[in-house]
Motif scaffolding. Sequence first.
Motif, PDB file in Angstrom:
ATOM      1  N   ALA A 186     -32.403 -34.540 -30.726  1.00 53.06           N
ATOM      2  CA  ALA A 186     -32.500 -35.260 -29.319  1.00 53.06           C
ATOM      3  C   ALA A 186     -33.993 -35.641 -29.087  1.00 53.06           C
ATOM      4  CB  ALA A 186     -31.847 -34.370 -28.336  1.00 53.06           C
ATOM      5  N   GLN A 198     -25.087 -34.011 -30.927  1.00 53.29           N
ATOM      6  CA  GLN A 198     -25.282 -33.249 -29.546  1.00 53.29           C
ATOM      7  C   GLN A 198     -23.856 -32.801 -28.922  1.00 53.29           C
ATOM      8  OE1 GLN A 198     -27.597 -36.431 -27.319  1.00 53.29           O
ATOM      9  NE2 GLN A 198     -29.055 -36.377 -28.706  1.00 53.29           N
ATOM     10  N   ASP A 199     -22.837 -34.148 -29.131  1.00 51.99           N
ATOM     11  CA  ASP A 199     -21.565 -33.606 -28.801  1.00 51.99           C
ATOM     12  C   ASP A 199     -21.017 -32.397 -29.617  1.00 51.99           C
ATOM     13  OD1 ASP A 199     -21.546 -35.776 -27.166  1.00 51.99           O
ATOM     14  OD2 ASP A 199     -20.374 -37.278 -28.752  1.00 51.99           O
ATOM     15  N   GLY A 202     -22.963 -29.396 -27.901  1.00 50.14           N
ATOM     16  CA  GLY A 202     -22.304 -29.186 -26.704  1.00 50.14           C
ATOM     17  C   GLY A 202     -21.275 -28.461 -26.612  1.00 50.14           C
ATOM     18  N   SER A 205     -22.303 -24.485 -26.618  1.00 49.56           N
ATOM     19  CA  SER A 205     -23.799 -24.392 -25.645  1.00 49.56           C
ATOM     20  C   SER A 205     -23.611 -22.797 -25.067  1.00 49.56           C
ATOM     21  CB  SER A 205     -23.554 -25.451 -24.795  1.00 49.56           C
ATOM     22  OG  SER A 205     -22.647 -25.178 -23.776  1.00 49.56           O
ATOM     23  N   ILE A 224     -29.455 -31.022 -22.661  1.00 49.24           N
ATOM     24  CA  ILE A 224     -28.402 -32.002 -22.893  1.00 49.24           C
ATOM     25  C   ILE A 224     -26.818 -31.239 -23.242  1.00 49.24           C
ATOM     26  CG2 ILE A 224     -27.401 -33.767 -24.264  1.00 49.24           C
ATOM     27  CD1 ILE A 224     -30.203 -34.830 -25.139  1.00 49.24           C
ATOM     28  N   GLN A 225     -25.959 -31.577 -22.343  1.00 47.56           N
ATOM     29  CA  GLN A 225     -24.814 -30.652 -22.537  1.00 47.56           C
ATOM     30  C   GLN A 225     -24.910 -29.141 -22.580  1.00 47.56           C
ATOM     31  OE1 GLN A 225     -21.805 -32.423 -25.267  1.00 47.56           O
ATOM     32  NE2 GLN A 225     -23.010 -34.598 -25.190  1.00 47.56           N
ATOM     33  N   TYR A 229     -33.386 -28.502 -26.258  1.00 50.50           N
ATOM     34  CA  TYR A 229     -33.711 -29.106 -27.402  1.00 50.50           C
ATOM     35  C   TYR A 229     -35.371 -29.082 -27.376  1.00 50.50           C
ATOM     36  CZ  TYR A 229     -29.289 -30.672 -28.573  1.00 50.50           C
ATOM     37  OH  TYR A 229     -27.781 -30.707 -28.674  1.00 50.50           O
TER      38      TYR A 229
END
Length: 324
Positions: A186, A198-199, A202, A205, A224-225, A229
């Motif tokens: 990211a 990232q998805d 996530g 997480s 992010i999510q 990072y």
Amino acid sequence: MKRSDSRRKFLQTLTWSSLALSLPSLTFSQTQTKKKIKIGLISDLHQDIVPDGEERLEAFLKKMKRDKVDALVQLGDFAVPSAKNQGLIERFNKAHSEVFHVLGNHDVDYGYSFDQCVKAYGMPSRYYSRNLGGIKVIVLDGNEEGSPNPTQGYPAYIGAAQQEWLKKELEEAIVPVMILCHQPLAGIYPLDNALEMQDLLGKYSEKILLAINGHAHVDQHLEIQGVHYVHINSASYYWVGENLAHFSYPEEVHAQFPQLDKTCPYSESLFALLTIDLEKGLISLEGKKAEWLGPSPQELGISYLTEAQKRENLIPEIKDRVIH
């Protein structure tokens, strides 16, 4: 988030630049091992470009020895696996019983291969995982071919097979996870499939402490999510390229290192100390601050970052951060 007096006192004791993150709460009930883990981080030494790579590495190793860290990590673009670099590689490997290597895109310059890097560095494979104290360290390889939309001069991609392996590692993790990759997942100069990664992360997480990268030679932190990072700045310089070439060292030094004129070097080595406090549920990242050796990228008129990135991220340091 609830802030206790002990947490506030802990943050105030940091003596370097500091980054404090809240750790995933769902993982700690299963952590029965070392309560505080200290890791030395160095990235983008670029031994084959700079004239003082050994000195910059030595400054890092001496500091981490004094801090009695539990492991050492180099985040890529370290040194090509040539015979002349073997002494530097061995110096890193012998400095601690726990060392982690991450493959960088420039580690295969001058015709070398990643298989040669893996052998020279003593890595188990191009990507791997290993337990360290009370955490699981997952090392990714962001140098894979096959990107449907290449955006960089080098491969910057994590393919389907490695993603499936990563999913399995995350599914099976019963302790907090730290993810290492040379290329950013990211932020500035990310992987070609950064959004896809990232998805994926996530979804896990609650298990992930943070994801750490090098490559971009900047200082940056994003969430992010639910995943933090963190970019670790280069130990040595920021790359400005042919159009902004200039001399920062004496002419005879540049004659020996022909790529050096395309960089804005740092006056001293940058690196970081990462402390994961499992008892208090905190991470601290303590970094260093240097100066530009010669003109800065901004003074040279660098144009390929936003004004905000030039101001906030393009700096010769790992700067102070406190994130609640």
